[in-house]
Design an enzyme around this catalytic site. Structure first.
Site, short mmCIF file in Angstrom:
data_model
loop_
_atom_site.label_atom_id
_atom_site.label_comp_id
_atom_site.label_asym_id
_atom_site.label_seq_id
_atom_site.Cartn_x
_atom_site.Cartn_y
_atom_site.Cartn_z
N VAL A 98 96.74 -92.60 78.76
CA VAL A 98 97.33 -93.51 77.79
C VAL A 98 96.41 -93.04 77.31
O VAL A 98 95.38 -93.40 77.60
CB VAL A 98 97.73 -94.48 77.81
CG1 VAL A 98 97.10 -95.21 76.36
CG2 VAL A 98 98.65 -94.78 78.80
N ASP A 99 96.36 -92.55 75.86
CA ASP A 99 95.00 -93.04 74.92
C ASP A 99 95.40 -93.68 73.74
O ASP A 99 94.49 -93.50 72.72
CB ASP A 99 95.66 -90.78 73.97
CG ASP A 99 95.45 -89.80 74.85
OD1 ASP A 99 94.48 -89.95 76.00
OD2 ASP A 99 95.83 -89.25 75.06
#
Length: 409
Positions: free
Chosen positions: A124-125
């Site tokens: 996840v960013d």
């Protein structure tokens, strides 16, 4: 603004960036989509040329997409007019089939408890966090949250905070974050009060010369002031009582063009009577709801009746379904994806405590999802060892945690 005829389901209208898509929420997947474009004027007087927008329509009314350049955030939108007579029977059948398929998929994919943080963090960013029940309960920050947010930022993650609670404006929520010792930027905050104002701005409500009657607290009024939409009611009506003696009436302003209902700790009979008179007696008067949350966290000790209570009261005396502007409408993720050039939404994770708003919002918009048990949903309910609340059946997150402290454990 369309007819006053009550549709069979709530409209979900989503203000968005000029280049964003407008998509309906989980319960309306599969509806036919049309696009329309128009130039959007920003606060600075510049004009952007938006791309085509897509709208999926849940009901039999003409639906308009909403947008905003509130507070300097260029969040424009197109207005898509989707068939004056609404969905065809074929489209409605297709929508029902889409919902059934989503439910079947959700049931098959049981949530996994996050025991190894890297299983989520490394994929996840961007994290989109709900607030009530995730970051705080009432006016108390959940233990360990400042450390979690600091470590996520240090790891290069981008954070956004999205709340369906309309009692505060974005500026008001910025103050609350600061008071709780949380360093959050104003542009990282979205609220349903903002979404309501965005809807009225994009539909050019101000140009009609009409006013908005508000059931709610100061957040809605503060956001409406930012876009110059005239309004009244709200906290000013908290002590008013109707004359219910012989021949008694409540006189209404016939220039009211919309009633917006947000969470209101001072809801009273006068406000409900005023709203029902406007909606029942003024042709074309719109019924707008900031959210439909059943319960909320006013304190850290127990759950309290949420805005679904207020909206339900107005539905009950008008027979109308509201235009819904808060989650699970896709405004926030559309805006974030476009603003930051994110093409792969699987690199975004929606984190919340509610299945029917937060997790539905994430699943329906291609994001990873994580439910935290620090809010309204219990583990037995999630695992279907206890009865699910109506509207949450079959909705499963990808992961679940006790609190978001588990992200760094």
């Amino acid at each position: 603004f369309g007819s006053r005829q009550a549709p069979s389901r709530p409209h979900i209208l989503c203000p968005s960036h000029p280049s964003l898509r407008e998509m309906a929420a989980l319960t309306f997947v599969g509806a036919h989509a049309l696009g329309a474009t128009k130039a959007i004027s920003t606060l600075g007087g510049q004009t952007e040329q938006p791309r085509n927008l897509r709208a999926q329509v849940p009901s039999t009314a003409t639906v308009q997409a909403a947008g905003s350049s509130l507070g300097g955030w260029a969040v424009g939108a197109s207005v898509a007019a989707i068939g004056a007579s609404g969905l065809t029977r074929r489209a409605a059948k297709k929508a029902r089939g889409g919902r059934a398929a989503l439910r079947a998929t959700a049931v098959a994919e049981k949530a996994k408890k996050l025991t190894t943080p890297g299983d989520l963090i490394n994929t996840v960013d961007i994290f989109i966090f709900d607030c009530d029940g995730v970051i705080w309960r009432g006016d108390s920050c959940i233990e360990g949250i400042p450390n979690v947010l600091e470590k996520l930022r240090a790891a290069g993650k981008t954070l956004f905070f999205v709340t369906n609670n309309s009692t505060k404006s974005r500026a008001g929520y910025k103050s609350k974050f600061t008071e709780l010792g949380l360093d959050v930027k104003p542009e990282e905050i979205f609220s349903s009060s903002f979404a309501a104002a965005a809807y009225f701005e994009q539909t050019k409500f101000k140009e009609t010369g009409k006013k908005v009657y508000v059931i709610g607290e100061k957040g809605i009024g503060e956001e409406l002031d930012l876009v110059g939409v005239p309004w009244f009611g709200g906290e000013a009506d908290k002590d008013k009582k109707p004359n219910m003696g012989s021949g008694g009436t409540v006189e209404i302003d016939h220039d009211v063009g919309a009633v917006v209902v947000g969470f209101d700790r001072n809801i009273n009979y006068y406000k409900m009577q005023y709203a029902q008179l406007c909606l029942n007696e003024l042709p074309g008067c719109q019924f707008v709801a900031t959210n439909l949350d059943r319960v909320t966290h006013l304190t850290d000790a127990q759950e309290w009746a949420g805005n679904g209570t207020m909206v339900g009261a107005i539905k009950g005396c008008t027979g109308m379904e509201p235009i819904l502007v808060g989650k699970p409408a896709p405004l926030m993720v559309d805006y974030i994806a476009e603003k930051f050039g994110i093409k792969d939404r699987s690199r975004i994770c929606m984190v919340g405590d509610r299945l029917d708003t937060d997790i539905a919002f994430g699943r329906n918009n291609g994001m990873k999802t994580c439910l935290t048990l620090s809010g309204v949903t219990t583990e037995p309910e999630l695992l279907e060892q206890a009865p699910r609340k109506a509207g949450t059946e079959g909705i499963q997150p990808d992961f679940y945690v006790d609190t978001i402290n588990d992200f760094i454990a």
